[in-house]
Design an enzyme around this catalytic site. Structure first.
Site, PDB file in Angstrom:
ATOM      1  NE  ARG A 334      -4.193   0.076   1.756  1.00  0.00           N
ATOM      2  CZ  ARG A 334      -5.337   0.444   1.169  1.00  0.00           C
ATOM      3  NH1 ARG A 334      -5.540   1.716   0.850  1.00  0.00           N
ATOM      4  NH2 ARG A 334      -6.270  -0.439   0.894  1.00  0.00           N
ATOM      5  CD  GLU A 737      -6.973   2.769   6.601  1.00  0.00           C
ATOM      6  OE1 GLU A 737      -6.008   2.113   7.019  1.00  0.00           O
ATOM      7  OE2 GLU A 737      -7.625   2.453   5.584  1.00  0.00           O
TER       8      GLU A 737
END
Length: 785
Positions: A334, A737
């Site tokens: 990621r 997030e």
């Protein structure tokens, strides 16, 4: 701060034409209990009679080496000690690895891999007795010099913990290598880790049952993984273990994989003794024994034109993973997925190395590697601005993703719903960015020891698990004959408001007042095989599963009641706490009772799997995300160049939450995420000594933000859109997030303030920008000594 009016929960707000439970601001389901101290967390639960207390013990002087001897006689002899557990007491597998690599022992066996690694566990009548006894162990270790840092790992020549990985498009290395020096921007950024510092530490209570059953109450984001690993350690089928959690006092990723060890220790103690057992870590032990946000070294080289637009980029990411794999595959991937942030890189190479160190395994943390990739992209934009002399905002606009030809990510996904430019332009206008840049320049010209800086940075964050099979969820809904509704699903509540959002969804489906929906603890006994509540996907997944379950019941009710009243099922409507049948209005409770009498099932499971996801990791191509969430922030700071102290004066945020299910909850998440990210970027520094011991293992030495660090002017707005173009839950977007990356504007503003001392020179500032780091950068730029 944003001012949000909370909508009432009662039926008077409703009309026969529909409900307004979603897209309205509602109180968190535990808000009153939170502020009055009556919310029950795992450690608050009434302990069963005979509960024992478990404390892990470790080799206090060693961080790496072979265990020569472990003398636990004094530990066993201490008053109140019932048992002392070692790896030899594990009836199943001495492994709590979440990744299938089987490289993470529950208790050390034969060697110590990091300082603080549990080697044994004391089981005693009281927690105090267990703590005192644990200190009496005598563990002799053939100590070796530990590999602690990224630099240590690179210099050691040891094998990485995972294979290297890369994304490639075009010939970026060749383009950069052949570009003239004036067209190349290159540098390196160290990005520090971060301690989760959840207010509720790691805690689990295990209660043994009959025939090998074990009920584990754990503070965990992933009950199914706790169930699986406890069963793995005990050597029993998953079906004999139930994992349950009503709420957590914070998690932020630190209870995704890392909660399982403490649940397994409690369960092992319960198995060995036949009595309930509880583990609750001290804060110092919690910080030493559990993983952090991965720290990275980010090296970058870019070819640019005279306007600062990028033609090619080479990014090298070096991640410090720790002694075991844990979740480093997904986290490091990621970081690569978000190395572009909101910018188009025509030719690009992103290299990733996953380094093995003799430290606790780093793990999930809000953003899951994404923030580290994004901050490096923003550092590159700032250095391009310095090189070209252009305003950093204009450099960012020039490099944003655009239409066809500038809309493909380095991993082959087309960027749709691109709000980048429009969102940034709107925020620049409402925050008065251009005007304030001029005012700050004037201020700095007349101020010798205090310098101001301002920055406006974007965020583009992909929503979905990149491990595709995790993009699924289940739910269970019951309607009772009094019209009340029981709701259960696989998501966990850690303060983020997931439970209330999913309850709003169910109330919307049935057209009933929110107070009719009873939220229940997440448990593997009701919804099996769940994904972790992570990746910002909790509401997307569980909200859809719950909606599907509720719609199944509603459709059954509509078919039966429609037939009874001569109304086609498709014309039966649920609204205003009633079922509308032509000209008749039947109260929802009466409708439920009638369906029960008519032998209609009022219970249903629901299931949802995110569609259209494709990821070919071997070739680094596909569509790993269902959609992107967007945001932007503008931050103004003041830096004291004599002390290195910084103050955040003003923050303006514009964030894309689609059509928000609950604006008050979402704005709260944005504000909290911003401040937490600000801590990561400015004050929270993890310090290990050469022996591999964490020295910042308490709030006395590890500085999280406090109330005084919150900006005096803090304006958060939700971006006005028709909603998510994808078929997400009521067209909303995830908001867990992405806000953590918004305060990168604070970091950029600090660097810009320092840069005013010597315009045109890159600012050597790493993350976090502590006063010491700021002072070092000031000295390099020739500022006040």
């Amino acid at each position: 701060m944003a001012d949000i009016a909370l909508a009432p929960d009662g039926p008077e707000e409703r009309t026969v034409h529909g409900t307004r439970t979603v897209h309205t601001s509602r109180l968190h389901d535990s808000a009153a209990r939170h502020v009055t101290g009556t919310a029950t967390y795992t450690d608050d639960m009434r302990e069963p009679a005979g509960t024992l207390h478990v404390i892990p013990g470790y080799a206090r002087q060693a961080a790496k080496g072979r265990i020569l001897s472990m003398d636990l006689a004094a530990v066993r002899a201490f008053p109140g000690v019932v048992a002392v557990l070692t790896a030899d007491d594990v009836p199943g597998h001495n492994d709590i690895s979440p990744s299938g690599h089987h490289d993470d022992p529950l208790l050390a066996a034969g060697e110590i891999r990091f300082h603080g690694q549990p080697a044994f566990a004391v089981v005693a009548e009281t927690r105090l007795a267990a703590r005192k006894a644990a200190r009496l162990a005598r563990i002799e270790v053939a100590a070796e010099t530990p590999v602690v840092t990224v630099a240590d790992a690179l210099a050691s020549g040891r094998e990485d913990i995972l294979p290297a990985y890369a994304f490639r498009r075009g010939e970026a290395e060749k383009a950069v290598a052949e570009a003239p020096p004036e067209s190349v921007v290159a540098g390196s950024l160290y990005v520090g880790g971060q301690e989760h510092f959840y207010l509720e530490g790691q805690v689990s209570l295990a209660v043994p049952g009959e025939a090998g059953e074990m009920h584990v109450f754990a503070s965990t984001q992933h009950p199914s993984e706790v169930q699986h690993l406890v069963a793995h350690v005990l050597g029993v089928p998953n079906a004999l273990v139930t994992a349950e959690v009503r709420r957590m006092g914070g998690a932020f990723g630190g209870k995704e994989s890392q909660a399982s060890q403490w649940a397994a220790l409690a369960a092992l103690a319960a198995r060995v003794t036949g009595r309930p057992a509880k583990v609750r870590l001290d804060r110092d032990d919690d910080m030493a024994m559990t993983g952090k946000r991965h720290d990275f070294r980010m090296d970058y080289r870019a070819k640019i034109d005279a306007t600062g637009r990028i033609g090619a980029v080479v990014l090298d990411q070096y991640a410090r993973c720790g002694h075991s794999v844990d979740l480093s595959i997904g986290i490091c991937d990621r970081a690569m997925f978000h190395a572009d942030n909101a910018y188009y890189f025509p030719d690009v190479t992103i290299n990733s190395r996953r380094l093995k160190t003799d430290t606790v395994s780093n793990t999930a943390f809000r953003g899951f590697g994404g923030p580290q990739g994004v901050v490096a992209a923003e550092r590159l934009m700032d250095e391009i601005a310095i090189r070209t002399g252009r305003d950093p905002f204009d450099v960012r606009l020039a490099n944003l993703y655009g239409g066809p030809g500038r809309d493909e990510t380095p991993y082959g996904m087309t960027v749709t719903q691109n709000h980048g430019a429009a969102l940034m332009e709107e925020l620049a206008a409402t925050a008065g960015y251009r005007r304030r840049v001029e005012e700050i320049a004037a201020f700095n010209a007349g101020s010798r020891f205090q310098k101001k800086g301002i920055a406006l940075t974007p965020v583009k964050f992909g929503i979905s698990f990149t491990l595709l099979h995790l993009n699924q969820a289940g739910a269970l809904v019951h309607v009772y004959t009094d019209g009340s509704v029981h709701l259960n699903h696989g998501g966990t509540e850690m303060g983020q408001g997931l439970y209330i959002k999913v309850a709003q969804v169910v109330a919307e489906v049935f057209g009933i007042a929110l107070e009719r929906v009873h939220i229940t603890a997440t448990t593997t006994a009701k919804v099996p095989n769940t994904a972790p509540t992570a990746a910002s996907a909790g509401t997307d997944l569980n909200g859809m599963a719950a909606r599907n379950a509720a719609q199944t019941i509603r459709d059954r009710m509509a078919a039966f009641l429609g037939a009874q009243h001569g109304v086609p099922a498709e014309e039966v409507r649920f609204a205003g706490d009633a079922v509308i049948l032509g000209d008749e209005r039947l109260p929802f409770a009466a409708a439920a009772k009638a369906c029960f009498i008519g032998r209609v099932s009022l219970s249903s499971t629901g299931y949802y799997a995110t569609p259209d996801l494709v990821w070919d990791r071997a070739h680094g191509k596909g569509r790993p995300f269902y959609y992107f969430a967007w945001g932007a922030s503008c931050s103004e700071v003041t830096v004291d160049i004599l002390t290195g102290e910084t103050r955040v004066d003003r923050v303006d945020v514009l964030h894309d939450a689609g059509r928000s299910l609950n604006p008050a909850i979402d704005i709260g998440q944005i504000e909290g995420g911003f401040v937490q990210g600000m801590g990561w970027l400015t004050t929270e520094e993890l310090v290990y000594d050469r022996e591999g011991r964490l020295r910042t293992h308490a709030p006395s030495t590890y500085k999280i933000p406090t109330a005084t660090d919150v900006p005096a002017e803090f304006c958060v707005r939700l971006y006005d859109t028709p909603g998510n173009a994808m078929d997400s839950i009521y067209r909303s977007k995830a908001v867990g997030e992405p806000p953590l990356m918004l305060p990168i504007s604070v970091f950029s503003a600090i660097a810009r303030a320092i840069g005013s001392l010597n315009p045109g020179v890159p600012v050597p500032l790493d993350v976090p920008a502590t006063p010491e780091a700021v002072r070092r950068a000031v000295i390099v730029l020739g500022g006040a000594a």
